[in-house]
Write an enzyme that holds these catalytic residues in place. Structure first.
Site, mmCIF file in Angstrom:
data_model
loop_
_atom_site.group_PDB
_atom_site.id
_atom_site.type_symbol
_atom_site.label_atom_id
_atom_site.label_comp_id
_atom_site.label_asym_id
_atom_site.label_seq_id
_atom_site.Cartn_x
_atom_site.Cartn_y
_atom_site.Cartn_z
ATOM 1 N N LYS A 78 -13.066 6.778 25.483
ATOM 2 C CA LYS A 78 -11.746 6.732 24.843
ATOM 3 C C LYS A 78 -11.879 6.250 23.403
ATOM 4 O O LYS A 78 -12.684 5.354 23.102
ATOM 5 C CB LYS A 78 -10.828 5.800 25.644
ATOM 6 C CG LYS A 78 -9.371 5.780 25.171
ATOM 7 C CD LYS A 78 -8.517 4.902 26.072
ATOM 8 C CE LYS A 78 -7.074 4.855 25.585
ATOM 9 N NZ LYS A 78 -6.202 4.037 26.469
ATOM 10 N N SER A 158 -1.738 5.996 27.955
ATOM 11 C CA SER A 158 -2.328 6.433 26.696
ATOM 12 C C SER A 158 -3.674 7.122 26.864
ATOM 13 O O SER A 158 -4.160 7.792 25.964
ATOM 14 C CB SER A 158 -2.501 5.222 25.786
ATOM 15 O OG SER A 158 -3.435 4.289 26.332
ATOM 16 N N SER A 182 -1.847 2.577 31.495
ATOM 17 C CA SER A 182 -2.469 3.665 30.725
ATOM 18 C C SER A 182 -3.745 4.231 31.317
ATOM 19 O O SER A 182 -4.282 5.199 30.799
ATOM 20 C CB SER A 182 -2.742 3.196 29.286
ATOM 21 O OG SER A 182 -1.528 3.093 28.577
#
Length: 495
Positions: A78, A158, A182
């Site tokens: 990420k 997210s 998330s």
């Protein structure tokens, strides 16, 4: 492509150790899958050269016979994790071109274990969002589609890029971060497994901060066993993170015995919300039946302060964000606005932040600054902290009564279409976190497990909330749920 990218970590580990495949072969197949998967917009930076170099080193290590479980496993990282010499922007314009001179603790542990980096993954800007639509890179796209429709769907947020990459077989697993859901919400939207560890189990050092008392890194994988293997690799005390817990890390994979006889699973009555779709209710009831059939005792529990969780979260998280994001000012690194003649440093700060930060980030920073201001600190921030304490006590009381884990839905719906909430009240988007934020407020471990499909053929997930520091037991119960549900759904390839 030979479709090696479809393997789980568990399967790849066995094949690598049996010398049926090499890490280079596995990595090359994943590199090819990434190159062919641009339509998912999951990767914001590709690192094939680094990946193949790491894979060659992993093969040498595997040949020596002393390789950790993650050795040779190709991963996506990420964009919130700092990776030395590789763009790390947190999906924000204000960090344009930022290449750290250091490596986050999580990625350091992974590279030390011989894992392979395929690239950086798309996400909501500074992890603020539930649909990956706040990203400077544009939205990640869910590999899943509704029956009979080509309309693109959100992969969640997210960690939307992480979820899309794992579900679309563009990596074997990925890192995610979870501040209010998330990891778990995108996992539920994409038919994957997302593990949010106990706060302090995994180091936050080198992870771009959103809300420091809520953020926690964790794995996003294709199976519960993979999640356990991955979690072992990234867990442990880190002296560089003052919130990191100095506890021994148990073998999470070894905890997956499949035996849950006599375990008490709580069903919180406050999570039965008005307007919850019948499909979500059925999924939840079916999940409880699966665990009951496996020998667990299902009990009703009460978490009375649940109704205050979302308001408290959306006071506390923006307050911490407004403080954390103050460092992005155009002076030290990242984007800097061009000034007109006669403008000074105050103009530079204001213009840089106006140009560099997106609308959702600005909204949260302004809310945070407001609730921390002298006239409103007691009315909002201090009161929200008290509510947080009460929410944690609710969980403590339930676990003190002998409950081993709590079962809830992971999300209030299946994945929604990209753009569907664009003009909606932001609160409608925030409601995606209704089942997940309590876990962050209380610092507990949680896992989302795919357990079914809705009427439109989209995946739905259930959430298990574990006792603090007992991820192994939580994952064992999750593995039973996974086995009973027999979820084998994969998105039909269109990209």
């Amino acid at each position: 492509m030979s479709e090696l990218s479809k393997l789980t970590i568990t399967e790849a580990r066995e094949k690598l150790r049996a010398k049926e495949i090499t890490a280079v072969e596995l990595t090359q197949d994943c590199v090819d899958a990434v190159a062919a998967g641009d339509a998912l917009n999951a990767y914001c930076a590709k690192t094939p050269e680094i990946a193949l170099e790491q894979a060659a080193a992993a093969d040498a290590r595997l040949a020596s016979g002393d390789a950790p479980d993650m050795c040779g496993i190709p991963l996506g990282i990420k964009d919130l994790f700092c990776t030395k010499g590789v763009t790390s922007q947190a999906a924000s314009k204000i960090l344009s071109g930022f290449k750290p001179e250091y490596e986050s603790t999580v990625t350091t542990k992974l590279w030390d274990a011989g894992a392979v980096m395929l690239g950086k993954l798309n996400m909501d800007e500074f992890a603020m969002g539930s649909s990956n639509e706040t990203s400077v890179y544009g939205a990640a796209v869910n590999p899943w589609r509704r029956k009979g429709s080509d309309a693109p769907l959100t992969a969640g947020g997210s960690s939307g890029g992480s979820a899309a990459a794992v579900a679309g077989d563009l990596c074997l697993a990925a890192t995610g971060t979870d501040t209010g859901g998330s990891i778990r919400q995108p996992a539920a939207f994409t038919g994957t497994v997302g593990v949010k560890p106990t706060y302090g189990r995994v180091s936050r050092w080198g992870v771009v901060a959103f809300a420091s008392s809520l953020d926690q890194a964790g794995p996003m994988t294709k199976s519960v066993r993979d999640g356990a293997i991955f979690l072992n690799a990234i867990s442990g005390h880190d002296a560089k993170d003052s919130t990191s817990a100095n506890f021994d890390v148990p073998n999470f994979e070894a905890a997956l015995t499949g035996d849950i006889k006599g375990k008490k699973i709580g069903i919180p009555r406050e999570y039965r919300l008005d307007g919850t779709p019948a499909e979500i209710e059925k999924l939840w009831n079916d999940g409880a039946d699966m665990l009951r059939d496996a020998g667990a005792e299902i009990v009703d529990v009460s978490l009375p302060h649940t109704k205050y969780a979302l308001p408290a979260y959306y006071v506390l998280a923006p307050a911490e964000a407004s403080s954390n994001l103050a460092r992005y000012d155009g002076v030290r690194y990242g984007h800097r606005a061009t000034l007109a003649k006669g403008e000074g440093i105050d103009d530079m700060y204001a213009r840089t932040r106006a140009e560099g930060l997106g609308p959702e980030v600005k909204r949260r920073v302004m809310i945070g600054a407001y609730v921390l201001s002298a006239g409103f600190y007691d009315a909002y921030y201090r009161r929200a902290q008290r509510v947080r304490t009460l929410i944690k006590k609710d969980f403590d009381d339930v676990y003190a009564s002998g409950v081993d884990a709590i079962l809830t839905p992971a999300t209030p719906s299946a994945a929604f279409g990209l753009g569907e909430m664009k003009d909606a009240d932001p609160i409608k988007m925030y409601l995606n976190d209704v089942f997940t934020v309590t876990v962050n407020l209380a610092g507990l471990p949680g896992v989302s497990v795919p357990t079914g499909l809705d009427a439109q053929g989209l995946p739905l997930g259930l959430q298990l909330i574990g006792r603090p520091w007992e991820e192994g037991e939580m994952l064992n119960i999750a593995s039973v749920l996974e086995k009973s549900a027999e979820f084998t759904g994969k998105a039909a390839k269109w990209w």
